[in-house]
Design a protein around this motif. Structure first.
Motif, PDB file in Angstrom:
ATOM      1  N   ASP A  81     -26.409  29.937  69.511  1.00 57.01           N
ATOM      2  CA  ASP A  81     -25.612  31.148  69.694  1.00 57.01           C
ATOM      3  C   ASP A  81     -26.434  32.119  70.529  1.00 57.01           C
ATOM      4  N   VAL A  82     -25.939  32.445  71.704  1.00 59.75           N
ATOM      5  CA  VAL A  82     -26.640  33.366  72.599  1.00 59.75           C
ATOM      6  C   VAL A  82     -25.881  34.688  72.600  1.00 59.75           C
ATOM      7  N   LYS A  83     -26.498  35.717  72.022  1.00 58.55           N
ATOM      8  CA  LYS A  83     -25.876  37.037  71.996  1.00 58.55           C
ATOM      9  C   LYS A  83     -26.432  37.853  73.149  1.00 58.55           C
ATOM     10  N   VAL A  84     -25.527  38.428  73.925  1.00 59.64           N
ATOM     11  CA  VAL A  84     -25.950  39.170  75.113  1.00 59.64           C
ATOM     12  C   VAL A  84     -25.416  40.595  75.052  1.00 59.64           C
ATOM     13  N   ALA A  85     -26.062  41.472  75.815  1.00 60.98           N
ATOM     14  CA  ALA A  85     -25.608  42.855  75.950  1.00 60.98           C
ATOM     15  C   ALA A  85     -25.765  43.263  77.407  1.00 60.98           C
ATOM     16  N   VAL A  86     -24.856  44.108  77.845  1.00 57.39           N
ATOM     17  CA  VAL A  86     -24.873  44.619  79.212  1.00 57.39           C
ATOM     18  C   VAL A  86     -24.739  46.132  79.154  1.00 57.39           C
ATOM     19  N   ALA A  87     -25.615  46.848  79.849  1.00 59.73           N
ATOM     20  CA  ALA A  87     -25.539  48.306  79.907  1.00 59.73           C
ATOM     21  C   ALA A  87     -25.694  48.760  81.348  1.00 59.73           C
ATOM     22  N   SER A  88     -24.911  49.752  81.743  1.00 61.91           N
ATOM     23  CA  SER A  88     -25.089  50.336  83.072  1.00 61.91           C
ATOM     24  C   SER A  88     -25.208  51.845  82.943  1.00 61.91           C
ATOM     25  N   GLY A  89     -26.130  52.415  83.729  1.00 61.62           N
ATOM     26  CA  GLY A  89     -26.489  53.816  83.573  1.00 61.62           C
ATOM     27  C   GLY A  89     -27.561  53.931  82.512  1.00 61.62           C
ATOM     28  N   THR A  90     -28.583  54.711  82.792  1.00 61.52           N
ATOM     29  CA  THR A  90     -29.713  54.763  81.853  1.00 61.52           C
ATOM     30  C   THR A  90     -29.369  55.473  80.544  1.00 61.52           C
ATOM     31  N   LYS A  91     -28.305  56.280  80.538  1.00 59.86           N
ATOM     32  CA  LYS A  91     -27.861  56.840  79.256  1.00 59.86           C
ATOM     33  C   LYS A  91     -27.457  55.723  78.317  1.00 59.86           C
ATOM     34  N   ASN A  92     -26.793  54.718  78.861  1.00 59.14           N
ATOM     35  CA  ASN A  92     -26.392  53.575  78.045  1.00 59.14           C
ATOM     36  C   ASN A  92     -27.546  52.614  77.806  1.00 59.14           C
TER      37      ASN A  92
ATOM     38  N   GLY B 177     -29.427  50.499  86.507  1.00 62.80           N
ATOM     39  CA  GLY B 177     -29.753  51.921  86.435  1.00 62.80           C
ATOM     40  C   GLY B 177     -28.591  52.845  86.694  1.00 62.80           C
ATOM     41  N   CYS B 178     -27.622  52.425  87.504  1.00 62.70           N
ATOM     42  CA  CYS B 178     -26.514  53.308  87.886  1.00 62.70           C
ATOM     43  C   CYS B 178     -25.238  52.944  87.124  1.00 62.70           C
ATOM     44  N   PRO B 179     -24.435  53.925  86.743  1.00 64.74           N
ATOM     45  CA  PRO B 179     -23.168  53.636  86.051  1.00 64.74           C
ATOM     46  C   PRO B 179     -22.265  52.749  86.904  1.00 64.74           C
ATOM     47  N   GLY B 180     -21.907  51.601  86.363  1.00 65.71           N
ATOM     48  CA  GLY B 180     -21.087  50.662  87.122  1.00 65.71           C
ATOM     49  C   GLY B 180     -21.889  49.662  87.917  1.00 65.71           C
ATOM     50  N   GLY B 181     -23.202  49.864  87.990  1.00 64.89           N
ATOM     51  CA  GLY B 181     -24.054  48.939  88.729  1.00 64.89           C
ATOM     52  C   GLY B 181     -24.229  49.344  90.178  1.00 64.89           C
ATOM     53  N   CYS B 182     -24.628  48.383  91.003  1.00 64.34           N
ATOM     54  CA  CYS B 182     -24.976  48.657  92.405  1.00 64.34           C
ATOM     55  C   CYS B 182     -23.796  49.150  93.221  1.00 64.34           C
ATOM     56  N   ILE B 183     -22.583  48.796  92.852  1.00 62.45           N
ATOM     57  CA  ILE B 183     -21.414  49.264  93.596  1.00 62.45           C
ATOM     58  C   ILE B 183     -21.301  50.787  93.523  1.00 62.45           C
ATOM     59  N   ASN B 184     -21.981  51.407  92.572  1.00 61.16           N
ATOM     60  CA  ASN B 184     -22.015  52.863  92.436  1.00 61.16           C
ATOM     61  C   ASN B 184     -23.441  53.380  92.610  1.00 61.16           C
ATOM     62  N   GLY B 185     -24.241  52.671  93.391  1.00 60.01           N
ATOM     63  CA  GLY B 185     -25.631  53.048  93.578  1.00 60.01           C
ATOM     64  C   GLY B 185     -25.791  54.352  94.337  1.00 60.01           C
TER      65      GLY B 185
END
Length: 583
Positions: A468-479, A501-509
């Protein structure tokens, strides 16, 4: 059922939920009320007073951005003489302390203040004269310039920095001396700024902008002793078209490479190749940690803004970071080692240029332990905006260009590499490779949709073989802070974590084309950009990084196995513990 209210805006009837702001209600009936300070969910302070409107029965004009509609029968007027005169006077007051050098400003024609002045007939002649403070430019940071002479004190940059949980800028002093600065008037490089550039893309004027390295690139191209190569990041193809007024979410992959070739680069490569190598290294590093009791969860290391954030704010947790360089740096390292050796070029004569959606990449290329050949893996980083300006300056008709392919072999990438540009993309790409490595079976469905979307934090658990591989994804350093606090206190039960680092990832860099508040407040531009990448992924013949035949060849001819000793020397890096007041 929501409490619905019947109201009128400029005589037009509409129905809105109780508590809807006037700004939102007007948008519903096709009226755009101009704003300057307001950013939805980020800077809802009603400070600039430019969005004022009349409400029947109210004693004075009200700020539409924060005024809630709470009474049935409310009548609103957005374009009366009183409203227009008030907005015009506000502009005149702002211009009275503003450095009005619009012709040479990097934001000219994309400046929200300039647009409003044009619409309301306010020019230099109409500006009020008075005390005009003069500020020195802050050029201390590797990635940006702060010019308070063009600041309108909207505080959007402050809100963006706070939204990133960084908070290294704010309003200093009082009255006419009020200005945006760092604590104790430190320059930006002396703070724990992570170079994400979110302050830049949220600024309505030219007060904040990236350091322009276009002349360095032009000088290199013009030097006959230099072999100048360029790579372009996945997210750039989903946004560069905006620099030429193409619809948000237009995929300009072919035109991007055609434009780079016409600018005079000796070789045009695609960072997708570096992204595929990153997955080869990262997925195998994860498997090694799982099998041999390494530090878990392992956290991705592709985003330099996130890395710097971790070094400043979670220095005790650096062992969780993957030691893999970012795709930009891996691509640069391969260019100055494998590519240089294969083509008989001395790496000192190679100028390695990257086009990135990210201002933090300008900081990353100067980090220690990022010089596999003995020379910097990447010499010069351009943002998407800088490339857009270069193309225009060179007279290249971007929208008329044919679609062209990048140069082989370092220009070929898979669909997995393309989706690196959006939040969840690195995780999904890694899972496509790790799943097949763990199960020994080919995936029937390569799309891990649970980690897609613009939510700040996403979690999922996948059954891969007996694991069982549990993963997490966060975008934006607040998250990122939410995830890292769990890791720090030992309550995180994840195997693998992606953080951008940026909210939404590189598309919002921070290096992406600037969109005005009117778009940021009402258009889901991040999803539109991300969808362009997902559609590109679907169109690729290969959608898993380990299927990239050119990557396989580099391993056979040069690197050996993923995570080999040689691969570690060239493709991996190290991190440093940073205090809150150093760079």
């Amino acid at each position: 059922m929501e409490n619905m209210l019947n109201i009128k805006i400029n005589g037009m009837s509409c129905t809105v939920p109780y508590g809807t702001t006037i700004l939102e209600a007007a948008h519903q009936v096709g009226i755009e009320i101009p704003t300057l300070c307001f950013l939805k969910d980020i800077n809802e302070i009603g400070a600039c007073r430019f969005c004022v409107v009349e409400v029947k029965g109210a004693r004075s004009l009200v700020a539409a951005c924060v005024f809630p509609i709470e009474r049935d029968g409310t009548e609103i007027f957005t374009n009366t003489k009183k409203v227009r005169e008030s907005r015009k006077r506000t502009l005149e007051l702002i211009l009275s302390t503003h450095e009005r050098k619009c012709l040479s400003c990097v934001r000219s024609q994309k400046c929200e203040l300039q647009k409003l002045c044009l619409e309301y007939g306010v020019d230099n002649e109409g500006a009020l004269d008075g005390f005009k403070p003069v500020y020195e430019l802050d050029t201390s940071a590797a990635h940006m310039v702060r010019d308070n002479n063009k600041c309108v004190l909207c505080r959007r940059c402050v809100a963006a920095c706070n939204n990133q949980a960084i908070s290294v800028i704010g309003a200093n002093a009082r009255g006419i001396d009020t200005h945006i600065g760092s604590p104790f008037e430190l320059n930006l490089a002396q703070t724990s700024c992570i170079s994400c550039g979110q302050c830049i893309v949220n600024c309505p004027t030219g007060a904040l902008y990236e350091k322009d390295d276009t002349q360095k690139v032009l000088d290199a191209i013009g030097d006959p002793t230099k072999h100048v190569v360029v790579q372009a990041a996945p997210a750039v193809r989903a946004t560069l078209g905006e620099c030429f007024d193409m619809p948000i979410g237009t995929d300009v992959t072919g035109k991007l490479f055609a434009a780079l070739r016409r600018l005079g680069f000796d070789k045009v490569f695609d960072t997708n190749f570096g992204a595929d190598i990153t997955i080869m290294e990262e997925a195998n590093e994860l498997l090694d940690r799982i099998k041999n009791g390494g530090v878990l969860p392992m956290v991705t290391s592709c985003s330099p803004g996130w890395i710097k954030y971790c070094e400043h704010y979670y220095p005790t947790e650096l062992a969780h970071l993957s030691t893999c360089k970012s795709p930009q740096q891996m691509q640069g390292a391969v260019i100055k080692t494998y590519y240089a050796e294969k083509n008989g070029i001395d790496p000192k004569d190679i100028v390695s240029v990257s086009v990135m959606p990210c201002t933090a990449k300008k900081f990353e290329c100067g980090r220690d332990d990022e010089s596999a050949s003995g020379y910097a893996d990447v010499d010069i980083v351009l943002t998407t905006r800088e490339l857009g300006r270069m193309i225009k300056s060179a007279g290249i008709k971007f929208t008329s260009l044919p679609d062209e392919e990048p140069d082989a072999p370092l220009g070929r990438g898979t669909g997995a590499a393309v989706i690196f540009g959006t939040t969840g993309g690195v995780m999904e790409a890694a899972l496509r490779t790790a799943a097949e490595a763990i199960t020994g079976k080919e995936l029937e469905n390569v799309e891990f949709t649970e980690v897609r979307g613009m939510e700040g934090v996403k979690e999922a658990t996948y059954k891969l073989g007996d694991m069982d591989v549990k993963v997490a994804v966060a975008s934006g350093t607040k998250n990122a802070k939410i995830i890292m606090d769990k890791i720090k206190d030992g309550t995180a039960d994840y195997t693998f974590v992606e953080i951008m680092g940026c909210p939404g990832g590189c598309i919002n860099g921070g290096g992406q084309p600037v969109q005005p508040a009117s778009v940021r407040n009402f258009v889901d531009y991040k999803t539109l950009r991300a969808n362009a990448l997902y559609e590109n992924d679907k169109s690729r013949p290969h959608r898993k990084s380990h299927e990239n035949e050119d990557v396989q060849e580099v391993y056979r001819e040069f690197l050996g196995e993923p995570n080999s000793h040689k691969a570690h020397e060239i493709l991996h890096t190290s991190y440093v513990k940073r205090s809150m007041f150093n760079k």
